[in-house]
Design a protein around this motif. Structure first.
Motif, PDB file in Angstrom:
ATOM      1  N   TYR A 104       0.839  -1.201   0.000  1.00  0.00           N
ATOM      2  CA  TYR A 104       0.000   0.000   0.000  1.00  0.00           C
ATOM      3  C   TYR A 104       0.877   1.255   0.000  1.00  0.00           C
ATOM      4  O   TYR A 104       1.953   1.284   0.610  1.00  0.00           O
ATOM      5  N   ASP A 145      -1.939   7.819  -0.059  1.00  0.00           N
ATOM      6  CA  ASP A 145      -2.673   8.496  -1.133  1.00  0.00           C
ATOM      7  C   ASP A 145      -3.193   9.864  -0.702  1.00  0.00           C
ATOM      8  O   ASP A 145      -3.281  10.787  -1.509  1.00  0.00           O
ATOM      9  N   VAL A 171      -3.749  12.494   3.146  1.00  0.00           N
ATOM     10  CA  VAL A 171      -3.631  12.638   4.593  1.00  0.00           C
ATOM     11  C   VAL A 171      -4.386  13.876   5.046  1.00  0.00           C
ATOM     12  O   VAL A 171      -4.355  14.925   4.396  1.00  0.00           O
ATOM     13  N   ASN A 172      -5.090  13.748   6.154  1.00  0.00           N
ATOM     14  CA  ASN A 172      -5.801  14.859   6.780  1.00  0.00           C
ATOM     15  C   ASN A 172      -5.502  14.806   8.273  1.00  0.00           C
ATOM     16  O   ASN A 172      -6.132  14.068   9.017  1.00  0.00           O
ATOM     17  N   VAL A 230      -5.208  11.308  10.011  1.00  0.00           N
ATOM     18  CA  VAL A 230      -5.945  10.291   9.252  1.00  0.00           C
ATOM     19  C   VAL A 230      -5.270  10.118   7.889  1.00  0.00           C
ATOM     20  O   VAL A 230      -5.180  11.068   7.110  1.00  0.00           O
ATOM     21  N   VAL A 231      -4.796   8.911   7.621  1.00  0.00           N
ATOM     22  CA  VAL A 231      -4.070   8.645   6.385  1.00  0.00           C
ATOM     23  C   VAL A 231      -4.823   7.597   5.571  1.00  0.00           C
ATOM     24  O   VAL A 231      -5.232   6.558   6.100  1.00  0.00           O
ATOM     25  N   THR A 232      -5.001   7.873   4.296  1.00  0.00           N
ATOM     26  CA  THR A 232      -5.616   6.913   3.373  1.00  0.00           C
ATOM     27  C   THR A 232      -4.544   6.349   2.453  1.00  0.00           C
ATOM     28  O   THR A 232      -3.770   7.107   1.850  1.00  0.00           O
ATOM     29  N   LYS A 278      -3.542   3.589  -0.758  1.00  0.00           N
ATOM     30  CA  LYS A 278      -4.081   2.943  -1.954  1.00  0.00           C
ATOM     31  C   LYS A 278      -3.236   1.723  -2.276  1.00  0.00           C
ATOM     32  O   LYS A 278      -1.999   1.788  -2.277  1.00  0.00           O
ATOM     33  N   THR A 316      -8.545   0.588  -1.005  1.00  0.00           N
ATOM     34  CA  THR A 316      -7.950   1.635  -0.164  1.00  0.00           C
ATOM     35  C   THR A 316      -8.034   1.203   1.290  1.00  0.00           C
ATOM     36  O   THR A 316      -8.815   0.317   1.655  1.00  0.00           O
ATOM     37  N   TYR A 317      -7.216   1.850   2.098  1.00  0.00           N
ATOM     38  CA  TYR A 317      -7.181   1.535   3.525  1.00  0.00           C
ATOM     39  C   TYR A 317      -6.966   2.845   4.270  1.00  0.00           C
ATOM     40  O   TYR A 317      -6.019   3.585   3.965  1.00  0.00           O
ATOM     41  N   THR A 318      -7.823   3.152   5.208  1.00  0.00           N
ATOM     42  CA  THR A 318      -7.720   4.396   5.972  1.00  0.00           C
ATOM     43  C   THR A 318      -7.445   4.085   7.439  1.00  0.00           C
ATOM     44  O   THR A 318      -8.090   3.222   8.026  1.00  0.00           O
ATOM     45  N   THR A 330      -6.421   5.886  11.336  1.00  0.00           N
ATOM     46  CA  THR A 330      -6.264   7.038  12.225  1.00  0.00           C
ATOM     47  C   THR A 330      -5.261   6.690  13.314  1.00  0.00           C
ATOM     48  O   THR A 330      -5.359   5.629  13.942  1.00  0.00           O
TER      49      THR A 330
END
Length: 218
Positions: free
Chosen positions: A121, A124, A126-127, A130-132, A134, A141-143, A145
């Motif tokens: 992975y 893709d 980040v906020n 919290v990272v997403t 791919k 996808t994988y998210t 926290t």
């Protein structure tokens, strides 16, 4: 001692004062993925391990930590986190297990410590914390926290003092790079191990000795 080349003294000063200058600065700077720059939740693997060492084992860690990277440094980080009492350590890696950069021994140690490893992975988006991610080879996808994000995505040399060529141009066994400047260690191509560091140091010393008029070396 206690002198920053490029600030307290220039690299040109050293070249003028000494008959030969050996640069062996290693890969002391951490790389950072652009999306993570200036993120308050992010710390580099190098800084994390440095802080742990400075605190002599009493370093406080978060309860839920995300590590990004799959080399030996990343394995050092995840196992250190576990030893310090971090309950949830998740390591997300670009490579799949069959192509891991970390040694089998380091990977086995991380698994034995109870680290969750998600392979294949890439980050893709980040906020904050919290990272997403791919997947590289499937549509997924994988998210995740996390309380803290530790980047172990590679290292680079400190070249702010004026090394006369890019590190990736310093070829293995080419220790004499420019004028009276020589290089050794991780900034030359080849394995980044202690054994190779000793080898490179000795060969660079021989190159300097020959340059200064010493005998030829086998």
């Amino acid at each position: 001692y206690n002198t920053e080349i490029g600030k307290d003294r220039t690299f040109e000063d050293l070249k003028e004062k000494f008959n030969a200058v050996l640069v062996a600065v290693g890969y002391s700077k951490a790389k950072c993925l652009p999306m993570f720059e200036k993120n308050p939740y992010v710390i580099s693997a190098i800084d994390f391990l440095h802080n742990v060492k400075a605190d002599q084992g009493s370093h406080d860690v978060k309860n839920n930590v995300l590590v990004i990277g799959g080399g030996d440094v990343a394995m050092d980080v995840v196992t250190t986190l576990k030893k310090l009492g971090c309950e949830h350590v998740t390591d997300v890696v670009y490579e799949e297990l069959s192509e891991f950069l970390a040694s089998e021994k380091e990977l086995a140690g991380a698994r034995e410590a109870g680290v969750t490893i998600i392979d294949g992975y890439v980050p893709d988006a980040v906020n904050g914390n919290v990272v997403t991610f791919k997947a590289r080879h499937i549509d997924a996808t994988y998210t995740l926290t996390a309380d803290q994000i530790i980047l172990a995505v590679g290292q680079k040399p400190d070249q702010t003092f004026g090394l006369p060529m890019e590190a990736n141009e310093v070829k293995e066994d080419n220790y004499h790079v420019d004028g009276n400047v020589f290089v050794a260690g991780d900034i030359t191509k080849g394995d980044k191990t202690v054994v190779w560091a000793v080898k490179k140091g000795k060969e660079a010393a021989c190159a300097i000795d020959s340059y200064l008029g010493g005998k030829d070396h086998d």
